[in-house]
Design a protein around this motif. Structure first.
Motif, PDB file in Angstrom:
ATOM      1  N   TRP A 107       0.951  -1.382  -0.090  1.00  0.00           N
ATOM      2  CA  TRP A 107       0.098  -0.102   0.084  1.00  0.00           C
ATOM      3  C   TRP A 107       0.904   1.232   0.050  1.00  0.00           C
ATOM      4  CZ3 TRP A 107      -4.763   0.646  -1.669  1.00  0.00           C
ATOM      5  CH2 TRP A 107      -5.670  -0.484  -1.474  1.00  0.00           C
ATOM      6  N   TRP A 108       2.098   1.251   0.719  1.00  0.00           N
ATOM      7  CA  TRP A 108       3.054   2.399   0.561  1.00  0.00           C
ATOM      8  C   TRP A 108       3.473   2.862  -0.900  1.00  0.00           C
ATOM      9  CZ3 TRP A 108       7.842   2.900  -1.340  1.00  0.00           C
ATOM     10  CH2 TRP A 108       8.406   4.147  -1.074  1.00  0.00           C
ATOM     11  N   HIS A 109       3.700   1.477  -1.618  1.00  0.00           N
ATOM     12  CA  HIS A 109       4.102   1.887  -3.167  1.00  0.00           C
ATOM     13  C   HIS A 109       2.867   2.313  -3.711  1.00  0.00           C
ATOM     14  CE1 HIS A 109       6.280   0.947  -6.505  1.00  0.00           C
ATOM     15  NE2 HIS A 109       5.701   0.375  -7.056  1.00  0.00           N
ATOM     16  N   VAL A 110       1.684   1.726  -3.621  1.00  0.00           N
ATOM     17  CA  VAL A 110       0.566   2.205  -4.211  1.00  0.00           C
ATOM     18  C   VAL A 110       0.364   3.681  -4.027  1.00  0.00           C
ATOM     19  CG1 VAL A 110      -2.069   2.151  -4.302  1.00  0.00           C
ATOM     20  CG2 VAL A 110      -0.590  -0.136  -4.485  1.00  0.00           C
ATOM     21  N   ALA A 111       0.163   3.951  -2.550  1.00  0.00           N
ATOM     22  CA  ALA A 111       0.140   5.437  -2.500  1.00  0.00           C
ATOM     23  C   ALA A 111       1.180   6.358  -2.975  1.00  0.00           C
ATOM     24  CB  ALA A 111       0.143   5.671  -0.539  1.00  0.00           C
ATOM     25  N   ARG A 112       2.423   6.052  -3.021  1.00  0.00           N
ATOM     26  CA  ARG A 112       3.474   6.671  -3.795  1.00  0.00           C
ATOM     27  C   ARG A 112       3.217   6.832  -5.301  1.00  0.00           C
ATOM     28  NH1 ARG A 112       7.612   6.209  -6.893  1.00  0.00           N
ATOM     29  NH2 ARG A 112       7.637   3.916  -6.755  1.00  0.00           N
ATOM     30  N   VAL A 137      10.132  -9.014 -13.433  1.00  0.00           N
ATOM     31  CA  VAL A 137       9.937  -7.964 -13.323  1.00  0.00           C
ATOM     32  C   VAL A 137       9.209  -7.572 -12.095  1.00  0.00           C
ATOM     33  CG1 VAL A 137       8.970  -5.696 -14.048  1.00  0.00           C
ATOM     34  CG2 VAL A 137      10.060  -7.282 -15.726  1.00  0.00           C
ATOM     35  N   LEU A 138       8.227  -8.088 -11.468  1.00  0.00           N
ATOM     36  CA  LEU A 138       7.827  -7.987 -10.358  1.00  0.00           C
ATOM     37  C   LEU A 138       8.703  -8.320  -9.363  1.00  0.00           C
ATOM     38  CD1 LEU A 138       3.969  -9.243 -10.958  1.00  0.00           C
ATOM     39  CD2 LEU A 138       5.000  -6.831 -10.865  1.00  0.00           C
ATOM     40  N   ALA A 144       9.846  -6.039  -6.273  1.00  0.00           N
ATOM     41  CA  ALA A 144       9.541  -6.130  -5.151  1.00  0.00           C
ATOM     42  C   ALA A 144      10.702  -6.182  -4.074  1.00  0.00           C
ATOM     43  CB  ALA A 144       8.974  -7.383  -4.973  1.00  0.00           C
ATOM     44  N   ALA A 145      12.045  -6.689  -4.815  1.00  0.00           N
ATOM     45  CA  ALA A 145      13.110  -6.977  -3.767  1.00  0.00           C
ATOM     46  C   ALA A 145      13.751  -5.404  -3.664  1.00  0.00           C
ATOM     47  CB  ALA A 145      14.387  -7.578  -4.695  1.00  0.00           C
ATOM     48  N   GLU A 146      13.366  -4.646  -4.803  1.00  0.00           N
ATOM     49  CA  GLU A 146      14.013  -3.103  -4.594  1.00  0.00           C
ATOM     50  C   GLU A 146      13.259  -2.614  -3.363  1.00  0.00           C
ATOM     51  OE1 GLU A 146      13.434  -1.416  -8.333  1.00  0.00           O
ATOM     52  OE2 GLU A 146      14.961  -2.476  -9.097  1.00  0.00           O
ATOM     53  N   LEU A 147      12.047  -2.896  -3.180  1.00  0.00           N
ATOM     54  CA  LEU A 147      11.328  -2.431  -2.124  1.00  0.00           C
ATOM     55  C   LEU A 147      11.367  -3.141  -0.829  1.00  0.00           C
ATOM     56  CD1 LEU A 147       7.952  -1.546  -4.135  1.00  0.00           C
ATOM     57  CD2 LEU A 147       9.619   0.149  -3.320  1.00  0.00           C
TER      58      LEU A 147
END
Length: 123
Positions: free
Chosen positions: A69-74, A109-110, A114-117
């Motif tokens: 959700w943090w990623h979605v908000a950003r 890609v996903l 995801a690993a980056e986050l």
């Protein structure tokens, strides 16, 4: 920005929202930074994850959910979300029309993103 009213953040500029997200990854702030139309979905997901954490004594799924959700908000604050959806629609149309679509497998890609986050995905 962590000390400011969450209502102010929700109505803030994309830069203010991203700054807020970078400084405060709490569930309350993530929710405040989401567009209003996503907040009920966040609430449902968060409550479900917390209920599961209570039963399993494991906060891992809660952490994964908050990262998502943090990623979605950003992405929604910066307009990146709409760009990703538009690109997805374009690629889907190409696939449906029989066009060759070069690129890497979506799972790869996903997993990389995801690993980056720091998010664990079960693909």
């Amino acid at each position: 920005m962590g000390g400011e009213s969450h209502d102010l953040v929700a109505g803030g500029t994309p830069e203010q929202i991203v700054d807020s997200l970078m400084g405060d990854r709490s569930p309350r702030n993530i929710r405040a930074c989401l567009p209003a139309e996503d907040q009920d979905f966040f609430d449902r997901d968060f409550r479900q994850a917390m209920a599961g954490a209570t039963e399993e004594l494991d906060l891992g799924p809660v952490d994964d959910l908050l990262a998502y959700w943090w990623h979605v908000a950003r992405m929604k604050a910066t307009g990146e979300y709409q760009a990703v959806l538009a690109e997805g629609r374009r690629v889907q149309a190409d696939i449906e029309s029989g066009e060759y679509v070069p690129g890497r497998p979506l799972r790869e890609v996903l997993a990389e993103r995801a690993a980056e986050l720091g998010v664990k995905l079960d693909l």
